[in-house]
Design an enzyme around this catalytic site. Structure first.
Site, short mmCIF file in Angstrom:
data_model
loop_
_atom_site.label_atom_id
_atom_site.label_comp_id
_atom_site.label_asym_id
_atom_site.label_seq_id
_atom_site.Cartn_x
_atom_site.Cartn_y
_atom_site.Cartn_z
N GLU A 1 -10.93 -6.97 -3.70
CA GLU A 1 -10.74 -7.89 -2.78
C GLU A 1 -11.98 -7.90 -1.86
O GLU A 1 -12.13 -7.06 -0.94
CB GLU A 1 -9.48 -7.52 -2.07
CG GLU A 1 -9.06 -8.72 -0.98
CD GLU A 1 -7.89 -8.55 -0.24
OE1 GLU A 1 -6.87 -7.93 -1.01
OE2 GLU A 1 -7.60 -8.60 0.82
N HIS B 1 1.00 -1.13 -0.08
CA HIS B 1 0.06 0.07 -0.09
C HIS B 1 0.83 1.14 -0.07
O HIS B 1 2.10 1.35 0.52
CB HIS B 1 -0.66 -0.06 1.17
CG HIS B 1 -1.65 -1.08 1.72
ND1 HIS B 1 -1.14 -2.33 2.17
CD2 HIS B 1 -3.17 -1.28 1.46
CE1 HIS B 1 -2.18 -3.08 2.45
NE2 HIS B 1 -3.31 -2.43 2.18
N ASP C 1 2.59 1.82 3.28
CA ASP C 1 3.57 0.98 3.80
C ASP C 1 4.90 1.64 3.32
O ASP C 1 5.83 1.38 4.32
CB ASP C 1 3.57 -0.36 3.27
CG ASP C 1 1.98 -1.04 3.30
OD1 ASP C 1 1.38 -0.69 4.42
OD2 ASP C 1 1.54 -1.76 2.48
N ASP D 1 -5.43 -13.55 9.99
CA ASP D 1 -4.14 -13.33 8.81
C ASP D 1 -2.95 -14.16 9.41
O ASP D 1 -1.76 -13.47 9.42
CB ASP D 1 -3.77 -11.63 8.85
CG ASP D 1 -4.80 -11.07 7.98
OD1 ASP D 1 -5.57 -11.53 7.07
OD2 ASP D 1 -4.81 -9.77 8.35
C1 XLS Z 1 -7.44 -6.66 4.93
C2 XLS Z 1 -6.98 -6.79 3.65
C3 XLS Z 1 -5.81 -6.10 2.93
C4 XLS Z 1 -5.80 -6.00 1.62
C5 XLS Z 1 -5.01 -5.09 0.78
O1 XLS Z 1 -8.16 -7.40 5.69
O2 XLS Z 1 -6.56 -8.18 3.30
O3 XLS Z 1 -4.63 -6.55 3.62
O4 XLS Z 1 -5.46 -7.28 0.99
O5 XLS Z 1 -5.53 -3.38 1.18
NI NI Z 2 -5.81 -9.17 1.56
NI NI Z 3 -7.28 -9.45 5.08
#
Ligand code: XLS
Ligand code: NI
Ligand code: NI
Length: 433
Positions: free
Chosen positions: A230, A99, A102, A307
């Site tokens: 996404e 991003h 980042d 995650d």
């Molecule tokens: C958060 C998302 C993020 C996206 C990119 O839950 O997975 O990390 O992949 O913004």
């Molecule tokens: Ni993601």
């Molecule tokens: Ni995520």
């Protein structure tokens, strides 16, 4: 050189018998499977945010990590990039993702954000030219800063919409300059906290226009990569508009964008939406919008996006099986949108998390490829639908109820149920894990 990973060797493939922590047991990038190198099938990517920007906080406690590059200035951003490329050289993975927030320090306004971003794109571009991974995708962080608390594209304040649109333009420029293969939009704040203050119809129109402008800009600058949305059903918003693949597809159709935009599917988001990862992948493939994956794993009990790095070979295998059935990745890849636990303080933890995940994916992918090559699962699937090959069955798909009713009477059609053979198929799959 930051020296952060000093003493950790470059990771090499040593085979399943190796007892070396710092080696791949299953990920042999040069192994040829289904006519292609494993590295080119899996297209691994490291996520800049989790590995270099995340401080190890949780809702009950602040940062646990003390990365030497943490801090606000450009020097810290450059040190972070140096550390990132040091990890990349150790892992040897072919891609990374970021991003804007980042890689650059936060500025006071849009102009300063843009200057910082451009300077860091120059810096990272030089590092990429000197060797190292390519950019799988870039994206804009439209969810951390307080200005986005009520959404970005779907914000009730048109100035926030403007700020977000301008920011996405700069991030698309950055992605394009760095040769990115995709551009991702994840709408973490595109949703609502309460319906009491929310106008759903307006927000959908805003989001549709925003995405249409992104597609338009892609063509204007000649960006050849894919635009990916996404999906995620919630978190941080109570309800997020891009709920799952099916919802995103409906949204794309509504705004005429289904030929222009694909999806980046994340394991943890699929679980949060009440689906399996392979369901989301198979559905996207069947709709012609499969793009890329964010590989991680969710805690089945937690109810939020944990995650974690993947570690379940049988599950990951089913995901790659669907990807292989869909013809494999084109512009997409396997991005580890995954973070180490907040007690994992050592530089080695960051390395070993990726090593283990790459091995899990390699094992799972290899098993999936063998299952596909074996052919029995696909033969069983085809046999289950074989009745539809008959002309009378095909005719029904363009027919009408009256004609069908007449035929059922004339031929005294009286179907007998047949076994779905689920256990037999599960046993077959398990032979390949
Ligand atoms: C958060 C998302 C993020 C996206 C990119 O839950 O997975 O990390 O992949 O913004
Ligand atoms: Ni993601
Ligand atoms: Ni995520």
């Amino acid at each position: 050189m930051t020296g952060y990973f000093d003493g950790i060797p470059a990771i090499r493939y040593e085979g399943p018998e190796s007892d070396n922590d710092f080696a791949f047991r299953h990920y042999d990038p040069d192994a040829v499977i289904l006519g292609k190198r494993l590295e080119d099938h899996l297209r691994f990517s490291v996520a800049w945010w989790h590995s270099f920007a995340w401080p190890g906080g949780d809702p009950f406690g602040g940062p646990t990590f003390r990365r030497p590059w943490f801090g606000e200035g450009m020097a810290q951003a450059r040190a972070k990039a140096d550390a990132a490329f040091e990890l990349f050289l150790i892992l040897g993975q072919p891609f990374f993702c970021f991003h804007d927030a980042d890689i650059r320090p936060e500025g006071r306004d849009f102009a300063e954000n843009t200057r910082n971003l451009e300077a860091m794109v120059d810096y990272i571009g030089e590092k990429m030219a000197a060797g190292g991974p390519r950019l799988l995708w870039g994206t804009a962080n439209l969810f951390t800063h307080r200005r986005y608390m009520a959404g970005a594209a779907t914000n009730p304040d048109p100035d926030v919409f403007a700020f977000a649109a301008a920011t996405v333009k700069t991030c698309m420029d950055a992605t394009h300059r760095l040769g990115g293969q995709n551009y991702v939009l994840w709408g973490g704040r595109e949703g609502y906290e309460t319906l009491l203050n929310t106008d759903l119809a307006r927000e959908a129109e805003q989001a549709g226009r925003f995405l249409a402008m992104v597609v338009d800009y892609k063509h204007r600058i000649g960006f050849k990569g894919a635009i990916l949305v996404e999906p995620k059903p919630q978190e941080p918003s109570k309800h997020q508009y891009d709920h799952d693949v099916a919802t995103v597809y409906g949204f794309l159709r509504r705004f005429g964008l289904e030929g222009e935009v694909k999806v980046n599917i994340e394991q943890g988001h699929a679980i949060l939406a009440g689906h399996s990862f392979e369901h989301e992948i198979a559905l996207a493939a069947s709709l012609g919008i499969f793009g890329s994956i964010d590989m991680n794993r969710n805690d089945q009990q937690s109810g939020w996006d944990t995650d974690q790095f993947p570690n379940n070979v049988p599950e990951v295998m089913l995901a790659y099986y669907e990807i292989l059935r869909a013809g494999g990745f084109t512009t997409g890849g396997t991005n580890f949108d995954a973070k180490i636990r907040r007690q994992s303080l050592d530089p080695a933890d960051l390395v070993l998390a990726h090593v283990g995940a790459m091995d899990v994916c390699a094992r799972a992918f290899t098993a999936a490829a063998r299952l596909l090559q074996d052919g029995r699962l696909e033969a069983a699937r085809a046999a289950r639908y074989a009745g539809w090959d008959r002309p009378a069955a095909q005719a029904m798909l363009t027919g009408d109820l009256e004609a069908i009713a007449a035929r059922v009477l004339a031929e005294a059609i009286n179907p007998e149920p047949r076994s779905g053979a689920q256990e037999r198929l599960e046993n077959l799959v398990n032979r390949f894990v």
